[in-house]
Motif scaffolding. Structure first.
Motif, PDB file in Angstrom:
ATOM      1  N   GLU A 137       5.996  -8.434  -4.459  1.00 45.18           N
ATOM      2  CA  GLU A 137       5.051  -7.350  -4.165  1.00 45.18           C
ATOM      3  C   GLU A 137       3.645  -7.926  -4.136  1.00 45.18           C
ATOM      4  O   GLU A 137       3.327  -8.866  -4.868  1.00 45.18           O
ATOM      5  CB  GLU A 137       5.138  -6.262  -5.240  1.00 45.18           C
ATOM      6  CG  GLU A 137       4.190  -5.088  -5.032  1.00 45.18           C
ATOM      7  CD  GLU A 137       4.189  -4.111  -6.194  1.00 45.18           C
ATOM      8  OE1 GLU A 137       3.413  -3.142  -6.157  1.00 45.18           O
ATOM      9  OE2 GLU A 137       4.951  -4.335  -7.168  1.00 45.18           O
ATOM     10  N   ILE A 138       2.799  -7.372  -3.292  1.00 46.85           N
ATOM     11  CA  ILE A 138       1.366  -7.667  -3.310  1.00 46.85           C
ATOM     12  C   ILE A 138       0.649  -6.327  -3.393  1.00 46.85           C
ATOM     13  O   ILE A 138       0.772  -5.489  -2.495  1.00 46.85           O
ATOM     14  CB  ILE A 138       0.902  -8.445  -2.054  1.00 46.85           C
ATOM     15  CG1 ILE A 138       1.615  -9.796  -1.971  1.00 46.85           C
ATOM     16  CG2 ILE A 138      -0.616  -8.650  -2.115  1.00 46.85           C
ATOM     17  CD1 ILE A 138       1.252 -10.599  -0.742  1.00 46.85           C
ATOM     18  N   SER A 139      -0.076  -6.120  -4.485  1.00 46.41           N
ATOM     19  CA  SER A 139      -0.772  -4.844  -4.680  1.00 46.41           C
ATOM     20  C   SER A 139      -2.274  -5.071  -4.587  1.00 46.41           C
ATOM     21  O   SER A 139      -2.795  -6.138  -4.901  1.00 46.41           O
ATOM     22  CB  SER A 139      -0.405  -4.226  -6.030  1.00 46.41           C
ATOM     23  OG  SER A 139      -0.623  -5.143  -7.086  1.00 46.41           O
ATOM     24  N   THR A 140      -2.978  -4.045  -4.121  1.00 44.64           N
ATOM     25  CA  THR A 140      -4.424  -4.104  -3.921  1.00 44.64           C
ATOM     26  C   THR A 140      -5.111  -3.235  -4.953  1.00 44.64           C
ATOM     27  O   THR A 140      -4.664  -2.110  -5.231  1.00 44.64           O
ATOM     28  CB  THR A 140      -4.801  -3.621  -2.511  1.00 44.64           C
ATOM     29  OG1 THR A 140      -4.165  -4.459  -1.546  1.00 44.64           O
ATOM     30  CG2 THR A 140      -6.306  -3.675  -2.307  1.00 44.64           C
ATOM     31  N   ASN A 141      -6.197  -3.763  -5.533  1.00 45.74           N
ATOM     32  CA  ASN A 141      -6.983  -3.009  -6.496  1.00 45.74           C
ATOM     33  C   ASN A 141      -8.052  -2.243  -5.743  1.00 45.74           C
ATOM     34  O   ASN A 141      -9.044  -2.825  -5.297  1.00 45.74           O
ATOM     35  CB  ASN A 141      -7.599  -3.961  -7.529  1.00 45.74           C
ATOM     36  CG  ASN A 141      -8.325  -3.226  -8.631  1.00 45.74           C
ATOM     37  OD1 ASN A 141      -8.507  -2.016  -8.582  1.00 45.74           O
ATOM     38  ND2 ASN A 141      -8.752  -3.956  -9.646  1.00 45.74           N
ATOM     39  N   ARG A 188      -6.554  -8.524  -5.356  1.00 46.22           N
ATOM     40  CA  ARG A 188      -5.135  -8.380  -5.037  1.00 46.22           C
ATOM     41  C   ARG A 188      -4.301  -9.063  -6.119  1.00 46.22           C
ATOM     42  O   ARG A 188      -4.714 -10.077  -6.692  1.00 46.22           O
ATOM     43  CB  ARG A 188      -4.800  -8.989  -3.672  1.00 46.22           C
ATOM     44  CG  ARG A 188      -5.338  -8.171  -2.504  1.00 46.22           C
ATOM     45  CD  ARG A 188      -4.714  -8.629  -1.193  1.00 46.22           C
ATOM     46  NE  ARG A 188      -5.126  -9.978  -0.866  1.00 46.22           N
ATOM     47  CZ  ARG A 188      -4.437 -10.780  -0.041  1.00 46.22           C
ATOM     48  NH1 ARG A 188      -3.302 -10.369   0.492  1.00 46.22           N
ATOM     49  NH2 ARG A 188      -4.891 -11.987   0.239  1.00 46.22           N
ATOM     50  N   HIS A 204       2.789 -10.505  -7.063  1.00 47.64           N
ATOM     51  CA  HIS A 204       3.868 -10.494  -8.045  1.00 47.64           C
ATOM     52  C   HIS A 204       4.976 -11.435  -7.583  1.00 47.64           C
ATOM     53  O   HIS A 204       5.453 -11.320  -6.444  1.00 47.64           O
ATOM     54  CB  HIS A 204       4.432  -9.079  -8.214  1.00 47.64           C
ATOM     55  CG  HIS A 204       3.410  -8.072  -8.623  1.00 47.64           C
ATOM     56  ND1 HIS A 204       3.244  -7.670  -9.934  1.00 47.64           N
ATOM     57  CD2 HIS A 204       2.484  -7.384  -7.894  1.00 47.64           C
ATOM     58  CE1 HIS A 204       2.271  -6.772 -10.000  1.00 47.64           C
ATOM     59  NE2 HIS A 204       1.797  -6.584  -8.776  1.00 47.64           N
TER      60      HIS A 204
END
Length: 225
Positions: A217-221, A206, A209
């Motif tokens: 923002e929190i983005s998942t790989n 994860r 940002h």
């Protein structure tokens, strides 16, 4: 494993963290990214009990570690949290073996046990032939590997890394990044990494940002899950 709730921190009139909420899962590799001044390092220091917020909670396996006094925080930190910094912070007058064993000795482990564990980690990290060298006799990549071994000595629940590859060349950066994921695979290690390195951030489970003291923002790989 770690729950951060409504963390706020100011230095004078400068509001550095403005209500941070974040969960860290056991066994994940999380990166925190954002421009300089976003509050990334301050957040990492508060999670690691190196600094105290003005308000908020940091729950570690259900315990609010911010309620501990300074001595209990120091003992908790020694037992549960490993740190890796940009410039390794190895003590120049001690050998690699002595540097790696030191947190275990500070934690009250018997000397023979501390040195045995340190040797295991040094060998695992490919520094067996450099065990009796002092930091100035090592390359930059070797110093960071020694710092990682030191962070692991007390079998911490989480390693907090602040720009760990920032001072390394491209080859050593790649090797250090691979090492983090090898440690997660082999030891189940959890990492929270503050970084400007887009390649490292992109490999993490994860990406958090931050900007202007907030999580934007929190983005998942998807490739890591």
């Amino acid at each position: 494993m770690i729950k951060v709730r409504d963390i706020r921190k100011s230095y004078g009139q400068l509001e550095v963290l403005r209500g941070i909420d974040l969960d860290v899962k056991r066994g994940e590799v999380m990166s925190i990214v954002g421009p300089s001044g976003a509050g990334k390092t301050t957040l990492l220091q508060i999670v690691g009990t190196l600094d105290r917020p003005d308000s908020g909670e940091v729950m570690f396996d259900g315990e609010n570690i911010l309620r501990l006094n300074d001595n209990k925080q120091a003992a908790f930190r020694n037992a549960n949290i490993g740190f890796v910094f940009q410039f390794h912070q190895l003590l120049p007058e001690f050998t690699v073996l002595e540097n790696v064993a030191m947190p275990a000795l500070i934690g009250g482990r018997p000397r023979t046990e501390a040195y045995s564990r340190a040797k295991e980690l040094i060998d695992y990290l490919g520094l067996g032939s450099r065990m009796d060298h002092k930091p100035m006799q090592l390359s930059g990549g070797e110093r960071q590997r020694a710092a990682v071994a030191r962070a692991l000595i007390n079998r911490p629940s989480v390693i907090l890394a602040d720009e760990p590859s920032g001072s390394l060349d491209s080859r050593n950066r790649e090797e250090l990044h691979k090492l983090f994921f090898d440690l997660r695979r082999d030891m189940g290690q959890t990492f929270v990494i503050v970084t400007h390195d887009e390649a490292l951030a992109g490999q993490c489970d994860r990406i958090v940002h931050m900007n202007d003291g907030k999580i934007t923002e929190i983005s998942t790989n998807a490739t890591t899950i």
